[in-house]
Motif scaffolding. Sequence first.
Motif, PDB file in Angstrom:
ATOM      1  N   HIS A  15       0.839  -1.208   0.000  1.00 47.49           N
ATOM      2  CA  HIS A  15       0.000   0.000   0.000  1.00 47.49           C
ATOM      3  C   HIS A  15       0.873   1.257   0.000  1.00 47.49           C
ATOM      4  O   HIS A  15       0.563   2.233  -0.703  1.00 47.49           O
ATOM      5  CB  HIS A  15      -0.930   0.000   1.218  1.00 47.49           C
ATOM      6  CG  HIS A  15      -1.972  -1.073   1.187  1.00 47.49           C
ATOM      7  ND1 HIS A  15      -2.781  -1.302   0.095  1.00 47.49           N
ATOM      8  CD2 HIS A  15      -2.330  -1.993   2.125  1.00 47.49           C
ATOM      9  CE1 HIS A  15      -3.595  -2.310   0.355  1.00 47.49           C
ATOM     10  NE2 HIS A  15      -3.344  -2.746   1.582  1.00 47.49           N
ATOM     11  N   GLU A  16       1.945   1.235   0.765  1.00 43.84           N
ATOM     12  CA  GLU A  16       2.832   2.389   0.849  1.00 43.84           C
ATOM     13  C   GLU A  16       3.520   2.642  -0.496  1.00 43.84           C
ATOM     14  O   GLU A  16       3.645   3.790  -0.944  1.00 43.84           O
ATOM     15  CB  GLU A  16       3.872   2.163   1.949  1.00 43.84           C
ATOM     16  CG  GLU A  16       3.298   2.068   3.354  1.00 43.84           C
ATOM     17  CD  GLU A  16       2.748   0.679   3.685  1.00 43.84           C
ATOM     18  OE1 GLU A  16       2.293   0.487   4.816  1.00 43.84           O
ATOM     19  OE2 GLU A  16       2.783  -0.215   2.802  1.00 43.84           O
ATOM     20  N   ALA A  18       2.375   1.722  -3.434  1.00 40.47           N
ATOM     21  CA  ALA A  18       1.345   2.182  -4.372  1.00 40.47           C
ATOM     22  C   ALA A  18       1.085   3.673  -4.194  1.00 40.47           C
ATOM     23  O   ALA A  18       0.875   4.408  -5.172  1.00 40.47           O
ATOM     24  CB  ALA A  18       0.060   1.384  -4.158  1.00 40.47           C
ATOM     25  N   PHE A  19       1.114   4.156  -2.941  1.00 42.33           N
ATOM     26  CA  PHE A  19       0.933   5.582  -2.676  1.00 42.33           C
ATOM     27  C   PHE A  19       2.069   6.391  -3.307  1.00 42.33           C
ATOM     28  O   PHE A  19       1.840   7.416  -3.961  1.00 42.33           O
ATOM     29  CB  PHE A  19       0.886   5.824  -1.167  1.00 42.33           C
ATOM     30  CG  PHE A  19       0.876   7.279  -0.774  1.00 42.33           C
ATOM     31  CD1 PHE A  19      -0.302   8.016  -0.799  1.00 42.33           C
ATOM     32  CD2 PHE A  19       2.053   7.917  -0.387  1.00 42.33           C
ATOM     33  CE1 PHE A  19      -0.309   9.365  -0.441  1.00 42.33           C
ATOM     34  CE2 PHE A  19       2.054   9.254  -0.024  1.00 42.33           C
ATOM     35  CZ  PHE A  19       0.871   9.980  -0.058  1.00 42.33           C
ATOM     36  N   THR A  43       0.266  -6.991  -1.063  1.00 40.04           N
ATOM     37  CA  THR A  43      -0.946  -6.270  -0.657  1.00 40.04           C
ATOM     38  C   THR A  43      -1.401  -5.275  -1.716  1.00 40.04           C
ATOM     39  O   THR A  43      -2.424  -4.616  -1.544  1.00 40.04           O
ATOM     40  CB  THR A  43      -0.704  -5.536   0.675  1.00 40.04           C
ATOM     41  OG1 THR A  43       0.397  -4.647   0.523  1.00 40.04           O
ATOM     42  CG2 THR A  43      -0.392  -6.526   1.788  1.00 40.04           C
ATOM     43  N   ALA A  44      -0.629  -5.128  -2.791  1.00 40.46           N
ATOM     44  CA  ALA A  44      -1.015  -4.334  -3.956  1.00 40.46           C
ATOM     45  C   ALA A  44      -0.413  -5.027  -5.176  1.00 40.46           C
ATOM     46  O   ALA A  44       0.616  -5.713  -5.067  1.00 40.46           O
ATOM     47  CB  ALA A  44      -0.516  -2.902  -3.839  1.00 40.46           C
TER      48      ALA A  44
END
Length: 404
Positions: A15-16, A18-19, A43-44
């Motif tokens: 997630h981090e 992807a951000f 997780t992504a």
Amino acid sequence: MSQVYAVATMDTKGHELAFVAERIRAAGVECVTVDVGTKEVPTAVPDVSREKVAASCPDAKPLGRSDRGEAVTEMSRCLVEFLKAEHAAGRLGGVIGLGGGGGTALIAPAMRALPVGVPKLLVSTMASGNVGPYVDCSDLTLMYSVVDVAGINSVSRRVLANAAHAIAGMVTHRAESPSDEKPAIGMTMFGVTTPCVEAVRQAIESHGFDALVFHATGSGDRAMENLVRSGLIRGVIDATTTAVADEVVGGVLACGPGRFDAILAAGVPYVLSVGALDMVNFGAKETVPPKFADRKFYVHNAQVTLMRTTPDENRQIARWIAAKLNRSTAPLTLLIPELGVSVLDAPGQPFHDPVADAALFEELERSIEQTEQRQIRRLPLHINNPKFPAALVEAFSKLNQVMI
């Protein structure tokens, strides 16, 4: 070449990452996410899977290992090969990574393997301590994450966004080499060889070269060779090889086992000497290992203690250098200043020891396999006598003309 490769263990930091990728793309730069996780499902969804990264190094088996340390080590090897191949193919313009302790250890070697000048930024929880093992002598930028890389919160959002914008700016506004840029020549200097190397620098610059002087502290030696490896240095005048003494004897400014390798592999014009091989470096006097208690010392300052090398150590140093130079295929010249190798190694100075110097010089001549391409010249001069740097420049000029 504007693509940024964003790398993380996406089973824990998907997630981090992807951000970060979204912020990079919002800044107008293409971004490719790369998963180097070795355990759980990402997780992504990555653009480049961990399996593809692992395939870059067929003899490595990073996936499916029960030991996390072994898995991280193997995946790091694979990432080195993957990023080098992507850069060589012209697809990689810069790299950003996110990591805790394991992720930083995994990603940093691959960033260091890229040429100097390729933008590389690593957001890490480890960036507020001893960063030497991660950065070494590369132009890797470390950014402290402040909080752990574990979720997007009021702090991490700012830090990660800043990192994304920083790498986007690096790849968008890279400095281009001017058409009239002078060819760069690397040279090594210590305080005790400054008169010699300063004279070399001035002469080289007057010949139309860009002189890059490196402090011969081990890290400086590695930095110079890293630039040679990156193709940014076109020749080397290696007057001060003192860090080899620390490597062989056990001082604090050791050059590492790879000294000379990049220079010899590149085949650039190479002239070297034995500057400051009369000394081994330690910290404050009380930090010198007890086994050296009966040796000759010179306290340079409160934090630097120098120890005179012995004839036996000098023979070991000579054999270490010879083992490297005997692998050379391109022309090189070794110049020996018979009357002293440093400011401290001159008549009346504390390290003046003709017997120890003779052991070094004679073992070099005995161990180095001299050929038409690999030559040794003795000169009846002190290293800081103005005629010696002139001889270094003359030898380099001859090699450079032959190899152009």
